[in-house]
Write a protein that holds these residues in place. Structure first.
Motif, PDB file in Angstrom:
ATOM      1  N   LYS A 131       7.225   4.440   4.630  1.00 31.79           N
ATOM      2  CA  LYS A 131       6.036   4.427   5.490  1.00 31.79           C
ATOM      3  C   LYS A 131       6.200   5.384   6.667  1.00 31.79           C
ATOM      4  CE  LYS A 131       5.430  -0.033   6.256  1.00 31.79           C
ATOM      5  NZ  LYS A 131       4.730  -1.284   6.659  1.00 31.79           N
ATOM      6  N   ARG A 132       7.392   5.423   7.216  1.00 30.38           N
ATOM      7  CA  ARG A 132       7.633   6.344   8.327  1.00 30.38           C
ATOM      8  C   ARG A 132       7.516   7.791   7.868  1.00 30.38           C
ATOM      9  NH1 ARG A 132      10.001   6.207  13.432  1.00 30.38           N
ATOM     10  NH2 ARG A 132       9.589   8.237  14.360  1.00 30.38           N
ATOM     11  N   ALA A 133       8.071   8.111   6.662  1.00 28.47           N
ATOM     12  CA  ALA A 133       7.989   9.481   6.142  1.00 28.47           C
ATOM     13  C   ALA A 133       6.536   9.867   5.862  1.00 28.47           C
ATOM     14  CB  ALA A 133       8.826   9.602   4.879  1.00 28.47           C
ATOM     15  N   LEU A 134       5.745   8.941   5.313  1.00 28.79           N
ATOM     16  CA  LEU A 134       4.334   9.230   5.044  1.00 28.79           C
ATOM     17  C   LEU A 134       3.565   9.473   6.334  1.00 28.79           C
ATOM     18  CD1 LEU A 134       3.503   6.685   2.184  1.00 28.79           C
ATOM     19  CD2 LEU A 134       3.379   9.170   2.027  1.00 28.79           C
ATOM     20  N   LYS A 135       3.797   8.636   7.340  1.00 25.79           N
ATOM     21  CA  LYS A 135       3.085   8.802   8.613  1.00 25.79           C
ATOM     22  C   LYS A 135       3.371  10.159   9.242  1.00 25.79           C
ATOM     23  CE  LYS A 135       2.445   6.678  13.132  1.00 25.79           C
ATOM     24  NZ  LYS A 135       2.407   7.990  13.800  1.00 25.79           N
ATOM     25  N   ASP A 136       4.637  10.555   9.212  1.00 29.22           N
ATOM     26  CA  ASP A 136       4.977  11.841   9.809  1.00 29.22           C
ATOM     27  C   ASP A 136       4.347  12.983   9.015  1.00 29.22           C
ATOM     28  OD1 ASP A 136       6.441  10.427  11.618  1.00 29.22           O
ATOM     29  OD2 ASP A 136       8.395  10.798  10.648  1.00 29.22           O
ATOM     30  N   ARG A 137       4.305  12.874   7.687  1.00 30.14           N
ATOM     31  CA  ARG A 137       3.731  13.959   6.879  1.00 30.14           C
ATOM     32  C   ARG A 137       2.219  14.058   7.093  1.00 30.14           C
ATOM     33  NH1 ARG A 137       6.501  17.966   3.861  1.00 30.14           N
ATOM     34  NH2 ARG A 137       4.903  19.065   2.676  1.00 30.14           N
ATOM     35  N   ILE A 138       1.552  12.913   7.189  1.00 29.09           N
ATOM     36  CA  ILE A 138       0.097  12.922   7.381  1.00 29.09           C
ATOM     37  C   ILE A 138      -0.259  13.452   8.774  1.00 29.09           C
ATOM     38  CG2 ILE A 138      -1.941  11.440   7.526  1.00 29.09           C
ATOM     39  CD1 ILE A 138      -0.562   9.635   5.424  1.00 29.09           C
ATOM     40  N   ASP A 139       0.497  13.035   9.768  1.00 25.17           N
ATOM     41  CA  ASP A 139       0.219  13.517  11.131  1.00 25.17           C
ATOM     42  C   ASP A 139       0.410  15.023  11.232  1.00 25.17           C
ATOM     43  OD1 ASP A 139      -0.474  11.046  12.123  1.00 25.17           O
ATOM     44  OD2 ASP A 139       1.576  10.553  12.769  1.00 25.17           O
ATOM     45  N   ALA A 140       1.276  15.596  10.372  1.00 24.22           N
ATOM     46  CA  ALA A 140       1.505  17.038  10.417  1.00 24.22           C
ATOM     47  C   ALA A 140       0.401  17.819   9.721  1.00 24.22           C
ATOM     48  CB  ALA A 140       2.855  17.369   9.766  1.00 24.22           C
ATOM     49  N   ALA A 141      -0.456  17.152   8.961  1.00 21.79           N
ATOM     50  CA  ALA A 141      -1.549  17.833   8.265  1.00 21.79           C
ATOM     51  C   ALA A 141      -2.685  18.098   9.234  1.00 21.79           C
ATOM     52  CB  ALA A 141      -2.033  16.989   7.090  1.00 21.79           C
ATOM     53  N   PRO A 142      -3.308  19.267   9.178  1.00 17.04           N
ATOM     54  CA  PRO A 142      -4.394  19.585  10.130  1.00 17.04           C
ATOM     55  C   PRO A 142      -5.580  18.636   9.940  1.00 17.04           C
ATOM     56  CG  PRO A 142      -3.598  21.565   9.025  1.00 17.04           C
ATOM     57  CD  PRO A 142      -2.977  20.408   8.313  1.00 17.04           C
ATOM     58  N   GLY A 143      -6.039  18.079  11.085  1.00 16.54           N
ATOM     59  CA  GLY A 143      -7.227  17.234  11.068  1.00 16.54           C
ATOM     60  C   GLY A 143      -6.988  15.806  10.644  1.00 16.54           C
ATOM     61  N   TRP A 144      -5.756  15.424  10.360  1.00 18.53           N
ATOM     62  CA  TRP A 144      -5.458  14.065   9.896  1.00 18.53           C
ATOM     63  C   TRP A 144      -4.642  13.316  10.937  1.00 18.53           C
ATOM     64  CZ3 TRP A 144      -7.441  11.803   5.600  1.00 18.53           C
ATOM     65  CH2 TRP A 144      -8.036  12.626   4.645  1.00 18.53           C
ATOM     66  N   HIS A 145      -4.874  11.989  10.952  1.00 19.71           N
ATOM     67  CA  HIS A 145      -4.114  11.096  11.826  1.00 19.71           C
ATOM     68  C   HIS A 145      -3.744   9.856  11.012  1.00 19.71           C
ATOM     69  CE1 HIS A 145      -2.743   8.747  15.195  1.00 19.71           C
ATOM     70  NE2 HIS A 145      -3.658   7.798  14.941  1.00 19.71           N
ATOM     71  N   ALA A 146      -2.520   9.368  11.184  1.00 18.98           N
ATOM     72  CA  ALA A 146      -2.035   8.233  10.392  1.00 18.98           C
ATOM     73  C   ALA A 146      -1.744   7.051  11.279  1.00 18.98           C
ATOM     74  CB  ALA A 146      -0.781   8.631   9.616  1.00 18.98           C
ATOM     75  N   GLU A 147      -2.063   5.865  10.761  1.00 19.00           N
ATOM     76  CA  GLU A 147      -1.722   4.607  11.412  1.00 19.00           C
ATOM     77  C   GLU A 147      -0.982   3.728  10.415  1.00 19.00           C
ATOM     78  OE1 GLU A 147      -4.957   2.505  13.052  1.00 19.00           O
ATOM     79  OE2 GLU A 147      -5.534   4.082  14.480  1.00 19.00           O
ATOM     80  N   VAL A 148       0.115   3.137  10.897  1.00 20.43           N
ATOM     81  CA  VAL A 148       0.902   2.247  10.049  1.00 20.43           C
ATOM     82  C   VAL A 148       0.355   0.833  10.150  1.00 20.43           C
ATOM     83  CG1 VAL A 148       3.213   1.335   9.608  1.00 20.43           C
ATOM     84  CG2 VAL A 148       2.926   3.703  10.323  1.00 20.43           C
ATOM     85  N   GLU A 149       0.268   0.144   9.013  1.00 24.71           N
ATOM     86  CA  GLU A 149      -0.221  -1.239   8.934  1.00 24.71           C
ATOM     87  C   GLU A 149      -1.575  -1.379   9.612  1.00 24.71           C
ATOM     88  OE1 GLU A 149       2.677  -4.028  10.201  1.00 24.71           O
ATOM     89  OE2 GLU A 149       4.218  -3.304   8.855  1.00 24.71           O
ATOM     90  N   HIS A 150      -2.495  -0.557   9.155  1.00 25.93           N
ATOM     91  CA  HIS A 150      -3.864  -0.634   9.658  1.00 25.93           C
ATOM     92  C   HIS A 150      -4.563  -1.788   8.935  1.00 25.93           C
ATOM     93  CE1 HIS A 150      -7.584   0.990  11.374  1.00 25.93           C
ATOM     94  NE2 HIS A 150      -8.147   0.635  10.222  1.00 25.93           N
ATOM     95  N   ALA A 151      -5.142  -2.711   9.688  1.00 23.87           N
ATOM     96  CA  ALA A 151      -5.707  -3.936   9.113  1.00 23.87           C
ATOM     97  C   ALA A 151      -7.222  -3.895   9.143  1.00 23.87           C
ATOM     98  CB  ALA A 151      -5.204  -5.162   9.871  1.00 23.87           C
ATOM     99  N   HIS A 152      -7.819  -4.574   8.166  1.00 25.88           N
ATOM    100  CA  HIS A 152      -9.254  -4.801   8.129  1.00 25.88           C
ATOM    101  C   HIS A 152      -9.615  -5.765   9.253  1.00 25.88           C
ATOM    102  CE1 HIS A 152     -13.056  -6.550   6.622  1.00 25.88           C
ATOM    103  NE2 HIS A 152     -13.234  -5.380   6.031  1.00 25.88           N
ATOM    104  N   PRO A 153     -10.812  -5.618   9.851  1.00 29.74           N
ATOM    105  CA  PRO A 153     -11.167  -6.526  10.959  1.00 29.74           C
ATOM    106  C   PRO A 153     -11.047  -7.999  10.578  1.00 29.74           C
ATOM    107  CG  PRO A 153     -12.718  -4.704  10.839  1.00 29.74           C
ATOM    108  CD  PRO A 153     -11.827  -4.588   9.644  1.00 29.74           C
ATOM    109  N   GLU A 154     -11.306  -8.337   9.335  1.00 29.46           N
ATOM    110  CA  GLU A 154     -11.211  -9.719   8.883  1.00 29.46           C
ATOM    111  C   GLU A 154      -9.933  -9.977   8.095  1.00 29.46           C
ATOM    112  OE1 GLU A 154     -14.723 -10.580   6.716  1.00 29.46           O
ATOM    113  OE2 GLU A 154     -16.083 -10.207   8.420  1.00 29.46           O
ATOM    114  N   ARG A 155      -8.973  -9.106   8.197  1.00 27.06           N
ATOM    115  CA  ARG A 155      -7.682  -9.217   7.522  1.00 27.06           C
ATOM    116  C   ARG A 155      -7.832  -9.294   5.993  1.00 27.06           C
ATOM    117  NH1 ARG A 155      -7.027  -8.439  12.230  1.00 27.06           N
ATOM    118  NH2 ARG A 155      -5.410  -9.307  13.581  1.00 27.06           N
TER     119      ARG A 155
END
Length: 518
Positions: free
Chosen positions: A77-101
């Protein structure tokens, strides 16, 4: 182990915090409000082997079973987050939850255009139905699922976007999580061997398009295909049934036509007129019949060396010795004596791997089937060549001719009695001590007239009486089947009425047996 917690309602990502702010988090005046995402209970920050995560505060009891994430799962998960954040125009969040879980994405990638992709790291085994169910939950909210798996799952019926890493729950941890993006494996999305990071960039590129459709669309298409296959199978079964019925009717019609042709052949056949043209002298007996080819009705003469049986033989009759030159010469001699212009059937070799022959029409070349010849009754045959002038109607079977020849020789010579003191080594067939097959059979079906039937029946009765006398003899003990006997004098065995040396106690005479007879 959780990577996300909430401090006074503010989301805190353990993967985004530097070491100093992470250590200072315990000194925050609102640290007591730190709670986990799934259960809402108090949490504490933990650092273990250089990895930062959250867990329940000591002595806090929780009824919710939190998913256990291994070190390999957290590293991916850490490797994916760093790779996505390095892509232009993309932002990554770890353990992003639905408002109603309803769902919690391992890594949620969000583009500045509003497009969202949920990267799910699945290192443990999971059924295809579970993959499809979880993917549909994301798609219902307009989020594209991307699965990070250790092995290729191309055998799934429903196709899903998958990135194969070759990194599982028991794989060794790299020194830096970014090294996981450099792993070379076969990638179904690229249909080639590629690095994991390159495939992640390919999925994040605006030109990426998933051409298989959503899981719901694929399931509907699979259901349509299954229904089509069921309909095709039912139609094929119906067609096969119709074809089978048509074949059955065709076979019945063919059998009926063949029966008509067979009956027509037998009806048109006739025995040659031997009163007008008597049998010629020859070295063998030859029976003949005048038949017609079924197609054009050409008359011809066929012949055989075996005497036609009284009962119909179901086996097809194939000419063999009938094609010998001296046999055909006798047939030609009778036809020449008849002088009616009757044609002699030709003998041709039949098609097939075996060397078989059959009669054929000399004019139209139509083959006379062997079963037609076999179905001709004995009344349709007549003797056109006899082996001797005294036998003009029939000949004796080979076994009887041999027996009569032996009897004639025996009557012409006078047998000398065996010397005194020496055992007789050969016995007559009627002698109870005779051993070996009887030369004259008892089968009544082979008899040719009433007298011979009576003689053979008398022989059978005499043999039955002889067997009963052997069974009643106290010197013998019969087996359960009644046809095998043990001599109680010497222990020898014999079958049927073949007493041999056991008759009249001959087995007890000294020297009657060799030492090694047992």
């Amino acid at each position: 182990m959780q990577l996300v917690a909430y401090l006074n309602g503010e989301r805190i990502d353990a993967t985004e915090m530097a070491h100093a702010p992470w250590r200072a988090l315990v000194n925050d005046p609102l640290y007591e409000t730190l709670m986990l995402l799934e259960c809402g209970l108090r949490a504490s920050r933990v650092t273990r082997k250089g990895r930062q995560f959250f867990k329940h505060y000591p002595e806090v009891e929780c009824d919710i079973e939190h998913k256990s994430e291994s070190d390999q799962h957290l590293a991916m998960k850490r490797a994916l987050k760093d790779r996505i954040d390095a892509a232009p125009g993309w932002h990554a969040e770890v353990e992003h939850a639905h408002p109603e879980r309803v769902w919690i994405a391992d890594v949620m990638a969000t583009h500045i255009s509003g497009k969202r992709l949920a990267f799910e790291v699945q290192l443990s085994a999971q059924s295809e139905d579970e993959y499809v169910f979880r993917s549909e939950r994301y798609l219902d909210d307009g989020i594209g699922p991307v699965w990070i798996v250790p092995d290729n799952l191309d055998w799934f019926r429903v196709k899903l976007p998958m990135i194969v890493t070759g990194f599982g729950k028991s794989s060794p941890l790299p020194a830096m999580p970014a090294a996981l993006m450099e792993t070379l494996t076969y990638q179904p999305l690229a249909r080639n061997i590629a690095r994991v990071g390159v495939v992640v960039d390919h999925v994040l590129h605006p030109s990426f398009h998933w051409g298989h459709g959503t899981p719901r669309q694929q399931k509907e298409e699979l259901a349509r295909q299954e229904m089509k296959r069921a309909k095709d199978a039912a139609a094929a079964a119906l067609k096969a049934s119709a074809d089978s019925e048509a074949k059955r009717l065709a076979d019945e019609e063919s059998v009926r036509r063949n029966a008509e042709r067979d009956a027509l052949f037998v009806e048109h056949a006739a025995a040659p007129d031997i009163n007008e043209t008597p049998a010629v002298a020859a070295g063998m007996n030859i029976w003949a019949s005048v038949v017609q080819c079924v197609g054009l009705g050409h008359p011809m003469l066929i012949w055989r060396l075996l005497e036609p049986p009284i009962r119909i033989d179901l086996r097809p009759y194939r000419p063999g010795p009938e094609n010998f030159q001296h046999v055909r010469a006798s047939v030609a001699a009778w036809l020449e004596a008849q002088d009616r212009g009757l044609a002699e059937a030709s003998i041709v070799r039949l098609k097939g791997t075996e060397r078989r022959h059959g009669f054929a029409c000399p004019d139209c070349k139509e083959v006379i089937q062997g079963r037609w010849v076999a179905e001709l009754p004995h009344t349709k045959w007549a003797l056109i060549a006899a082996g001797s002038p005294s036998r003009s109607s029939q000949t004796l079977p080979a076994w009887e001719a041999h027996h009569r020849k032996q009897a004639t020789r025996a009557g012409a010579t006078t047998e000398k009695p065996p010397p005194a003191g020496r055992l007789q080594l050969s016995y007559d067939e009627a002698d109870p001590r005779f051993i070996g097959p009887k030369r004259k059979p008892f089968w009544i079906s082979e008899a040719r007239d009433a007298k011979e039937i009576a003689d053979r029946q008398a022989a059978k009765d005499a043999r039955a009486a002889r067997l009963q006398a052997i069974r009643d003899n106290p010197r013998y003990r019969a087996s359960p089947n009644g046809f095998r006997f043990e001599c109680l004098d010497c222990g020898g065995m014999f079958e049927d009425d073949k007493e041999g040396i056991h008759a009249d106690g001959g087995c007890r005479i000294p020297g009657a047996r060799a030492f090694s007879w047992r």
